[in-house]
Scaffold this motif. Structure first.
Motif, PDB file in Angstrom:
ATOM      1  N   SER A  10      86.077  15.167  77.347  1.00  0.00           N
ATOM      2  CA  SER A  10      85.123  16.259  77.170  1.00  0.00           C
ATOM      3  C   SER A  10      85.597  17.501  77.913  1.00  0.00           C
ATOM      4  CB  SER A  10      83.741  15.857  77.690  1.00  0.00           C
ATOM      5  OG  SER A  10      83.764  15.738  79.110  1.00  0.00           O
ATOM      6  N   SER A  11      85.076  18.642  77.501  1.00  0.00           N
ATOM      7  CA  SER A  11      85.422  19.892  78.190  1.00  0.00           C
ATOM      8  C   SER A  11      84.855  19.891  79.609  1.00  0.00           C
ATOM      9  CB  SER A  11      84.925  21.098  77.396  1.00  0.00           C
ATOM     10  OG  SER A  11      83.518  21.070  77.273  1.00  0.00           O
ATOM     11  N   GLU A  12      83.721  19.252  79.802  1.00  0.00           N
ATOM     12  CA  GLU A  12      83.122  19.175  81.137  1.00  0.00           C
ATOM     13  C   GLU A  12      84.013  18.379  82.092  1.00  0.00           C
ATOM     14  OE1 GLU A  12      80.091  20.049  78.153  1.00  0.00           O
ATOM     15  OE2 GLU A  12      81.424  18.331  78.313  1.00  0.00           O
ATOM     16  N   GLU A  13      84.570  17.294  81.604  1.00  0.00           N
ATOM     17  CA  GLU A  13      85.472  16.480  82.415  1.00  0.00           C
ATOM     18  C   GLU A  13      86.739  17.273  82.774  1.00  0.00           C
ATOM     19  OE1 GLU A  13      87.904  12.229  82.148  1.00  0.00           O
ATOM     20  OE2 GLU A  13      86.689  12.877  80.448  1.00  0.00           O
ATOM     21  N   ALA A  14      87.289  17.970  81.801  1.00  0.00           N
ATOM     22  CA  ALA A  14      88.486  18.785  82.038  1.00  0.00           C
ATOM     23  C   ALA A  14      88.172  19.907  83.028  1.00  0.00           C
ATOM     24  CB  ALA A  14      89.002  19.358  80.724  1.00  0.00           C
ATOM     25  N   ASP A  15      87.036  20.561  82.848  1.00  0.00           N
ATOM     26  CA  ASP A  15      86.636  21.664  83.719  1.00  0.00           C
ATOM     27  C   ASP A  15      86.466  21.198  85.162  1.00  0.00           C
ATOM     28  OD1 ASP A  15      85.939  24.485  83.811  1.00  0.00           O
ATOM     29  OD2 ASP A  15      83.909  23.804  84.311  1.00  0.00           O
ATOM     30  N   ALA A  16      85.962  20.005  85.360  1.00  0.00           N
ATOM     31  CA  ALA A  16      85.749  19.464  86.703  1.00  0.00           C
ATOM     32  C   ALA A  16      87.067  19.215  87.433  1.00  0.00           C
ATOM     33  CB  ALA A  16      84.938  18.170  86.625  1.00  0.00           C
ATOM     34  N   GLU A  17      88.147  18.995  86.701  1.00  0.00           N
ATOM     35  CA  GLU A  17      89.450  18.702  87.309  1.00  0.00           C
ATOM     36  C   GLU A  17      90.275  19.957  87.606  1.00  0.00           C
ATOM     37  OE1 GLU A  17      90.383  15.722  88.371  1.00  0.00           O
ATOM     38  OE2 GLU A  17      88.469  14.908  87.668  1.00  0.00           O
ATOM     39  N   LYS A  18      89.902  21.101  87.043  1.00  0.00           N
ATOM     40  CA  LYS A  18      90.674  22.342  87.207  1.00  0.00           C
ATOM     41  C   LYS A  18      90.955  22.708  88.662  1.00  0.00           C
ATOM     42  CE  LYS A  18      88.341  25.365  84.956  1.00  0.00           C
ATOM     43  NZ  LYS A  18      87.805  26.490  84.161  1.00  0.00           N
ATOM     44  N   PRO A  19      89.961  22.668  89.563  1.00  0.00           N
ATOM     45  CA  PRO A  19      90.219  23.102  90.946  1.00  0.00           C
ATOM     46  C   PRO A  19      91.349  22.338  91.629  1.00  0.00           C
ATOM     47  CG  PRO A  19      87.865  22.946  90.573  1.00  0.00           C
ATOM     48  CD  PRO A  19      88.541  22.343  89.369  1.00  0.00           C
ATOM     49  N   GLY A  20      91.472  21.053  91.383  1.00  0.00           N
ATOM     50  CA  GLY A  20      92.538  20.252  91.991  1.00  0.00           C
ATOM     51  C   GLY A  20      93.915  20.673  91.516  1.00  0.00           C
ATOM     52  N   TYR A  21      94.045  20.952  90.227  1.00  0.00           N
ATOM     53  CA  TYR A  21      95.330  21.388  89.686  1.00  0.00           C
ATOM     54  C   TYR A  21      95.708  22.763  90.227  1.00  0.00           C
ATOM     55  CZ  TYR A  21      94.461  17.615  86.339  1.00  0.00           C
ATOM     56  OH  TYR A  21      94.202  16.412  85.765  1.00  0.00           O
ATOM     57  N   ILE A  22      94.720  23.654  90.292  1.00  0.00           N
ATOM     58  CA  ILE A  22      94.965  25.001  90.823  1.00  0.00           C
ATOM     59  C   ILE A  22      95.395  24.919  92.282  1.00  0.00           C
ATOM     60  CG2 ILE A  22      93.874  27.197  91.417  1.00  0.00           C
ATOM     61  CD1 ILE A  22      92.069  26.714  88.894  1.00  0.00           C
ATOM     62  N   GLU A  23      94.694  24.122  93.063  1.00  0.00           N
ATOM     63  CA  GLU A  23      95.031  23.973  94.487  1.00  0.00           C
ATOM     64  C   GLU A  23      96.458  23.456  94.663  1.00  0.00           C
ATOM     65  OE1 GLU A  23      93.604  21.391  98.367  1.00  0.00           O
ATOM     66  OE2 GLU A  23      92.171  21.746  96.751  1.00  0.00           O
ATOM     67  N   ASP A  24      96.836  22.453  93.880  1.00  0.00           N
ATOM     68  CA  ASP A  24      98.204  21.912  93.969  1.00  0.00           C
ATOM     69  C   ASP A  24      99.245  22.983  93.667  1.00  0.00           C
ATOM     70  OD1 ASP A  24      97.220  19.422  94.620  1.00  0.00           O
ATOM     71  OD2 ASP A  24      97.563  18.554  92.631  1.00  0.00           O
ATOM     72  N   LEU A  25      99.020  23.774  92.624  1.00  0.00           N
ATOM     73  CA  LEU A  25      99.980  24.817  92.255  1.00  0.00           C
ATOM     74  C   LEU A  25     100.031  25.921  93.308  1.00  0.00           C
ATOM     75  CD1 LEU A  25      99.330  24.958  88.427  1.00  0.00           C
ATOM     76  CD2 LEU A  25     101.408  24.174  89.569  1.00  0.00           C
ATOM     77  N   GLU A  26      98.874  26.271  93.879  1.00  0.00           N
ATOM     78  CA  GLU A  26      98.853  27.272  94.950  1.00  0.00           C
ATOM     79  C   GLU A  26      99.640  26.786  96.164  1.00  0.00           C
ATOM     80  OE1 GLU A  26      94.646  29.603  94.161  1.00  0.00           O
ATOM     81  OE2 GLU A  26      94.634  27.822  95.422  1.00  0.00           O
ATOM     82  N   GLN A  27      99.492  25.507  96.496  1.00  0.00           N
ATOM     83  CA  GLN A  27     100.226  24.944  97.633  1.00  0.00           C
ATOM     84  C   GLN A  27     101.732  24.932  97.374  1.00  0.00           C
ATOM     85  OE1 GLN A  27      98.475  21.125  98.506  1.00  0.00           O
ATOM     86  NE2 GLN A  27      96.676  22.042  99.459  1.00  0.00           N
ATOM     87  N   GLU A  28     102.127  24.861  96.110  1.00  0.00           N
ATOM     88  CA  GLU A  28     103.546  24.898  95.755  1.00  0.00           C
ATOM     89  C   GLU A  28     104.063  26.327  95.639  1.00  0.00           C
ATOM     90  OE1 GLU A  28     104.100  22.548  92.234  1.00  0.00           O
ATOM     91  OE2 GLU A  28     103.284  20.746  93.177  1.00  0.00           O
ATOM     92  N   GLY A  29     103.186  27.332  95.853  1.00  0.00           N
ATOM     93  CA  GLY A  29     103.606  28.723  95.851  1.00  0.00           C
ATOM     94  C   GLY A  29     103.518  29.431  94.516  1.00  0.00           C
ATOM     95  N   ALA A  30     102.852  28.840  93.531  1.00  0.00           N
ATOM     96  CA  ALA A  30     102.717  29.474  92.219  1.00  0.00           C
ATOM     97  C   ALA A  30     101.875  30.747  92.344  1.00  0.00           C
ATOM     98  CB  ALA A  30     102.076  28.523  91.227  1.00  0.00           C
ATOM     99  N   THR A  31     102.211  31.751  91.536  1.00  0.00           N
ATOM    100  CA  THR A  31     101.471  33.006  91.551  1.00  0.00           C
ATOM    101  C   THR A  31     100.937  33.351  90.168  1.00  0.00           C
ATOM    102  OG1 THR A  31     103.472  34.314  91.157  1.00  0.00           O
ATOM    103  CG2 THR A  31     102.850  33.941  93.460  1.00  0.00           C
ATOM    104  N   ASN A  32      99.909  34.203  90.154  1.00  0.00           N
ATOM    105  CA  ASN A  32      99.237  34.651  88.931  1.00  0.00           C
ATOM    106  C   ASN A  32      98.869  33.458  88.047  1.00  0.00           C
ATOM    107  OD1 ASN A  32      98.024  36.435  87.194  1.00  0.00           O
ATOM    108  ND2 ASN A  32      99.914  36.999  86.153  1.00  0.00           N
ATOM    109  N   ILE A  33      98.033  32.603  88.578  1.00  0.00           N
ATOM    110  CA  ILE A  33      97.620  31.371  87.896  1.00  0.00           C
ATOM    111  C   ILE A  33      96.484  31.692  86.927  1.00  0.00           C
ATOM    112  CG2 ILE A  33      96.600  29.093  88.232  1.00  0.00           C
ATOM    113  CD1 ILE A  33      97.957  29.105  91.035  1.00  0.00           C
ATOM    114  N   ARG A  34      96.684  31.346  85.649  1.00  0.00           N
ATOM    115  CA  ARG A  34      95.687  31.556  84.607  1.00  0.00           C
ATOM    116  C   ARG A  34      95.351  30.210  83.989  1.00  0.00           C
ATOM    117  NH1 ARG A  34      99.894  34.431  84.489  1.00  0.00           N
ATOM    118  NH2 ARG A  34     100.756  33.709  82.516  1.00  0.00           N
TER     119      ARG A  34
END
Length: 91
Positions: A33-57
């Motif tokens: 479901s979109s709700e399930e996917a939406d709930a997981e977004k913050p974890g993926y964003i945090e991981d990419l930020e910790q790896e130094g990714a920029t301009n995350i969309r």
């Protein structure tokens, strides 16, 4: 099992994340479901930020990506750049 069926039919939900540095597109999922996917977004964003990714969309999409990580090289002089697929650990 339900998510597997949705994935085969191309109806599963995915989190699509694009970054500028590195210049990549990532697909995380599948989700039932979109709700399930939406709930997981913050974890993926945090991981990419910790790896130094920029301009995350981030966006949600339905579909069936065949490549889960696409690394896009910038063009160098005398050499054509383009999308070079690479696989992430997600399945």
């Amino acid at each position: 099992m339900w998510t597997s069926l949705l994935r085969v039919l191309g109806l599963a939900w995915w989190v699509e994340i694009k970054t500028d540095n590195p210049r990549c597109t990532y697909y995380f999922g599948p989700f039932s479901s979109s709700e399930e996917a939406d709930a997981e977004k913050p974890g993926y964003i945090e991981d990419l930020e910790q790896e130094g990714a920029t301009n995350i969309r981030v966006s949600l999409m339905r579909g069936k990506p065949t490549v889960l990580t696409i690394y896009e090289e910038k063009s160098d002089a005398g050499r054509e750049g383009g999308a070079t697929p690479a696989f992430s650990g997600q399945a």
